[in-house]
Scaffold this motif. Sequence first.
Motif, PDB file in Angstrom:
ATOM      1  N   ASP A  41       0.852  -1.188   0.000  1.00 19.51           N
ATOM      2  CA  ASP A  41       0.000   0.000   0.000  1.00 19.51           C
ATOM      3  C   ASP A  41       0.887   1.237   0.000  1.00 19.51           C
ATOM      4  O   ASP A  41       1.331   1.694   1.056  1.00 19.51           O
ATOM      5  CB  ASP A  41      -0.943   0.004   1.209  1.00 19.51           C
ATOM      6  CG  ASP A  41      -2.000  -1.069   1.096  1.00 19.51           C
ATOM      7  OD1 ASP A  41      -2.879  -0.928   0.229  1.00 19.51           O
ATOM      8  OD2 ASP A  41      -1.933  -2.054   1.856  1.00 19.51           O
ATOM      9  N   ALA A  43       1.368   5.205  -1.198  1.00 18.04           N
ATOM     10  CA  ALA A  43       0.761   6.437  -1.679  1.00 18.04           C
ATOM     11  C   ALA A  43       1.618   7.051  -2.779  1.00 18.04           C
ATOM     12  O   ALA A  43       1.110   7.678  -3.694  1.00 18.04           O
ATOM     13  CB  ALA A  43       0.588   7.420  -0.529  1.00 18.04           C
ATOM     14  N   SER A  63       1.186   4.653  -7.605  1.00 19.60           N
ATOM     15  CA  SER A  63       0.693   4.278  -6.280  1.00 19.60           C
ATOM     16  C   SER A  63       0.319   2.806  -6.332  1.00 19.60           C
ATOM     17  O   SER A  63       0.196   2.220  -7.420  1.00 19.60           O
ATOM     18  CB  SER A  63      -0.515   5.136  -5.889  1.00 19.60           C
ATOM     19  OG  SER A  63      -1.567   4.950  -6.804  1.00 19.60           O
ATOM     20  N   ALA A  65      -2.317  -0.036  -4.234  1.00 13.35           N
ATOM     21  CA  ALA A  65      -3.344  -0.294  -3.224  1.00 13.35           C
ATOM     22  C   ALA A  65      -3.616  -1.792  -3.167  1.00 13.35           C
ATOM     23  O   ALA A  65      -3.908  -2.407  -4.203  1.00 13.35           O
ATOM     24  CB  ALA A  65      -4.624   0.468  -3.552  1.00 13.35           C
ATOM     25  N   GLY A  70      -1.438   1.387  -9.531  1.00 13.96           N
ATOM     26  CA  GLY A  70      -2.341   2.346 -10.153  1.00 13.96           C
ATOM     27  C   GLY A  70      -1.831   2.730 -11.537  1.00 13.96           C
ATOM     28  O   GLY A  70      -1.013   2.020 -12.129  1.00 13.96           O
ATOM     29  N   SER A 108      -4.021   9.740  -4.373  1.00  9.18           N
ATOM     30  CA  SER A 108      -5.277   9.170  -4.870  1.00  9.18           C
ATOM     31  C   SER A 108      -5.987   8.290  -3.846  1.00  9.18           C
ATOM     32  O   SER A 108      -7.202   8.140  -3.902  1.00  9.18           O
ATOM     33  CB  SER A 108      -5.023   8.380  -6.155  1.00  9.18           C
ATOM     34  OG  SER A 108      -4.037   7.400  -5.936  1.00  9.18           O
ATOM     35  N   ASP A 109      -5.253   7.716  -2.905  1.00  6.99           N
ATOM     36  CA  ASP A 109      -5.888   6.878  -1.892  1.00  6.99           C
ATOM     37  C   ASP A 109      -6.203   7.650  -0.614  1.00  6.99           C
ATOM     38  O   ASP A 109      -6.720   7.076   0.345  1.00  6.99           O
ATOM     39  CB  ASP A 109      -5.009   5.665  -1.569  1.00  6.99           C
ATOM     40  CG  ASP A 109      -4.911   4.720  -2.757  1.00  6.99           C
ATOM     41  OD1 ASP A 109      -5.903   4.607  -3.503  1.00  6.99           O
ATOM     42  OD2 ASP A 109      -3.843   4.110  -2.946  1.00  6.99           O
TER      43      ASP A 109
END
Length: 131
Positions: A41, A43, A63, A65, A70, A108-109
């Motif tokens: 995870d 960022a 990024s 997640a 991403g 984005s997260d």
Amino acid sequence: MLQVLELKNVLLRAGDQLKVKGTVLHEAERFQIDLGCDADDLALHFNPRFHDDSDGAVLVCNSKASGCWGDEQRELHNPLQRGADVKLAGDMFEVELPDGQEVHFPNSDGMDIISYIRVTGDFKLTSLKIC
């Protein structure tokens, strides 16, 4: 020689700065600086590449997640040079490069706190400071 620095349980919040200093190795292909909660995870994945198959020298930001990458943001302007000393200062996702240019990457997260930092690749780290 591949160097890896991995820090866990870090407390980096919006508004804090992370300053990274070091030297890009003479035969460097790439290095990366990752900020997030853990390796799955992230960022921010900041990844200068000095010989990318499609774009040559490029800065790649991304990024991750739950282990899934991403959309890549590719900056064809890469002022980082092999063998050069580097200072990177970033206020979260605004990365100031040695030539004064900035790379912006969205959170984005919506990560409020960064607790994981990893620096790895063809980069000799000399200093890492949170201020």
